[in-house]
Write a protein that holds these residues in place. Sequence first.
Motif, PDB file in Angstrom:
ATOM      1  N   ALA A 176     -59.161 -18.785 -36.119  1.00 26.33           N
ATOM      2  CA  ALA A 176     -59.250 -18.677 -34.663  1.00 26.33           C
ATOM      3  C   ALA A 176     -60.226 -19.731 -34.125  1.00 26.33           C
ATOM      4  O   ALA A 176     -60.902 -20.433 -34.876  1.00 26.33           O
ATOM      5  N   GLY A 177     -60.281 -19.813 -32.822  1.00 34.45           N
ATOM      6  CA  GLY A 177     -61.200 -20.759 -32.182  1.00 34.45           C
ATOM      7  C   GLY A 177     -61.041 -20.678 -30.675  1.00 34.45           C
ATOM      8  O   GLY A 177     -60.338 -19.811 -30.140  1.00 34.45           O
ATOM      9  N   GLY A 178     -61.675 -21.578 -29.988  1.00 33.07           N
ATOM     10  CA  GLY A 178     -61.534 -21.596 -28.542  1.00 33.07           C
ATOM     11  C   GLY A 178     -62.625 -22.380 -27.847  1.00 33.07           C
ATOM     12  O   GLY A 178     -63.602 -22.813 -28.468  1.00 33.07           O
ATOM     13  N   LEU A 179     -62.431 -22.549 -26.546  1.00 33.64           N
ATOM     14  CA  LEU A 179     -63.423 -23.232 -25.735  1.00 33.64           C
ATOM     15  C   LEU A 179     -64.646 -22.350 -25.520  1.00 33.64           C
ATOM     16  O   LEU A 179     -65.766 -22.841 -25.413  1.00 33.64           O
ATOM     17  N   LEU A 180     -64.455 -21.051 -25.460  1.00 29.13           N
ATOM     18  CA  LEU A 180     -65.538 -20.104 -25.229  1.00 29.13           C
ATOM     19  C   LEU A 180     -66.102 -19.578 -26.546  1.00 29.13           C
ATOM     20  O   LEU A 180     -65.429 -19.613 -27.590  1.00 29.13           O
ATOM     21  N   PRO A 181     -67.345 -19.079 -26.504  1.00 29.17           N
ATOM     22  CA  PRO A 181     -67.901 -18.471 -27.720  1.00 29.17           C
ATOM     23  C   PRO A 181     -67.040 -17.299 -28.174  1.00 29.17           C
ATOM     24  O   PRO A 181     -66.380 -16.634 -27.376  1.00 29.17           O
ATOM     25  N   LYS A 182     -67.090 -17.038 -29.440  1.00 30.06           N
ATOM     26  CA  LYS A 182     -66.264 -15.942 -29.967  1.00 30.06           C
ATOM     27  C   LYS A 182     -66.750 -14.607 -29.410  1.00 30.06           C
ATOM     28  O   LYS A 182     -67.955 -14.384 -29.237  1.00 30.06           O
ATOM     29  N   PRO A 183     -65.840 -13.694 -29.114  1.00 33.44           N
ATOM     30  CA  PRO A 183     -66.217 -12.359 -28.644  1.00 33.44           C
ATOM     31  C   PRO A 183     -66.992 -11.607 -29.730  1.00 33.44           C
ATOM     32  O   PRO A 183     -66.805 -11.846 -30.927  1.00 33.44           O
ATOM     33  N   PRO A 184     -67.916 -10.709 -29.331  1.00 29.91           N
ATOM     34  CA  PRO A 184     -68.656  -9.921 -30.334  1.00 29.91           C
ATOM     35  C   PRO A 184     -67.698  -9.169 -31.252  1.00 29.91           C
ATOM     36  O   PRO A 184     -66.692  -8.616 -30.815  1.00 29.91           O
ATOM     37  N   GLY A 185     -68.020  -9.171 -32.529  1.00 30.33           N
ATOM     38  CA  GLY A 185     -67.191  -8.446 -33.493  1.00 30.33           C
ATOM     39  C   GLY A 185     -66.087  -9.273 -34.100  1.00 30.33           C
ATOM     40  O   GLY A 185     -65.353  -8.787 -34.966  1.00 30.33           O
ATOM     41  N   THR A 186     -65.926 -10.529 -33.665  1.00 30.06           N
ATOM     42  CA  THR A 186     -64.874 -11.375 -34.238  1.00 30.06           C
ATOM     43  C   THR A 186     -65.148 -11.616 -35.719  1.00 30.06           C
ATOM     44  O   THR A 186     -66.252 -12.022 -36.102  1.00 30.06           O
ATOM     45  N   ARG A 187     -64.140 -11.382 -36.560  1.00 28.38           N
ATOM     46  CA  ARG A 187     -64.299 -11.559 -38.008  1.00 28.38           C
ATOM     47  C   ARG A 187     -63.478 -12.712 -38.576  1.00 28.38           C
ATOM     48  O   ARG A 187     -63.760 -13.183 -39.676  1.00 28.38           O
ATOM     49  N   LEU A 188     -62.458 -13.139 -37.860  1.00 30.28           N
ATOM     50  CA  LEU A 188     -61.732 -14.326 -38.323  1.00 30.28           C
ATOM     51  C   LEU A 188     -62.650 -15.541 -38.225  1.00 30.28           C
ATOM     52  O   LEU A 188     -63.513 -15.611 -37.330  1.00 30.28           O
ATOM     53  N   PRO A 189     -62.493 -16.502 -39.109  1.00 24.71           N
ATOM     54  CA  PRO A 189     -63.241 -17.765 -38.942  1.00 24.71           C
ATOM     55  C   PRO A 189     -62.966 -18.326 -37.544  1.00 24.71           C
ATOM     56  O   PRO A 189     -61.803 -18.437 -37.140  1.00 24.71           O
ATOM     57  N   TYR A 190     -64.019 -18.661 -36.805  1.00 23.99           N
ATOM     58  CA  TYR A 190     -63.863 -19.037 -35.395  1.00 23.99           C
ATOM     59  C   TYR A 190     -64.486 -20.413 -35.163  1.00 23.99           C
ATOM     60  O   TYR A 190     -65.662 -20.644 -35.442  1.00 23.99           O
ATOM     61  N   ASP A 191     -63.688 -21.316 -34.613  1.00 16.33           N
ATOM     62  CA  ASP A 191     -64.135 -22.684 -34.325  1.00 16.33           C
ATOM     63  C   ASP A 191     -64.301 -22.851 -32.814  1.00 16.33           C
ATOM     64  O   ASP A 191     -63.314 -22.987 -32.090  1.00 16.33           O
ATOM     65  N   LYS A 192     -65.554 -22.818 -32.363  1.00 16.80           N
ATOM     66  CA  LYS A 192     -65.807 -23.082 -30.941  1.00 16.80           C
ATOM     67  C   LYS A 192     -65.928 -24.590 -30.769  1.00 16.80           C
ATOM     68  O   LYS A 192     -66.790 -25.229 -31.370  1.00 16.80           O
TER      69      LYS A 192
END
Length: 286
Positions: A176-192
């Motif tokens: 996962a990823g996005g322009l915004l910070p990851k929502p609390p509790g996100t467990r998938l690898p997240y690329d902001k």
Amino acid sequence: MSKHRRARSRTLRTSRTPRAGRTRTSSPTSRRVALAATLGLLTFAAGWVYALDENAGGTAAQARADSRPPAADRAARDAPREAPREAPRDPLQGLTGISEQTRARIPAESRQLILVTGRARDSSESTAALYNRPAAGADWIRAASWPARNGAKGWSTERTYGDLTSPQGVFALTDAGGLLPKPPGTRLPYDKDASFVATGRGVNGESLAGSFDYVVAIDFNRRPGTSPLDPVKPEGERKGGNIWLHVDHDGPSQGCVGIPKEAMKQVLETLDPAAKPVIVMGPEGF
């Protein structure tokens, strides 16, 4: 005294009743009669007792016989009992809008699933639903549902770059990823990353602003375990790539799936890599 008188006197003494205190001796004959009478009484008494016992035994036996259930009931009682039959299991395990063949492609170990069901093969309108199940192989339970949009020209099993269809099938959700910070509790690898900005306009000329605030990469022609921005397409450029689940921009996509922003946040807060989440997508009944 003359002989005659003495004899008469002896006869009288012999016929008198014995005096008190004296024991009269019975003759052998009388003793035998008394013994026979006693034995007769004992035999009669024994016979009476035996008759009573026989009658009692018969009554008890009859009572036992009367207490027994009929033969049919005994046979039913003694027959082996069959295990209760289970209700036929739903072959789709709680899912709707797909075929058994599609369900069979869902990995057995997956415990989280997003089902996107298109209104028709050539429609860009669809519904997305989030499902969970408590254990691998158990039935699916729907947790949420939202309106969704897909490719402008519907669905394809042989998608090519630029054909404006969304790929039909079962795909893993790993990054996962996005322009915004990851929502609390996100467990998938997240690329902001600031690169999550859509350029140009949508198919219908609508603004694409905010479409990539949150995205989950759909593992179609990509390398799992990398950022959604990874440009590598293992199956070639012709199939296209960068197919994401992202924020809906009020219009059809070029191949991605769009859902409301709050729904995207819920998805990110829910998906767990340990649950092997997948997305199942295609037209109704695929």
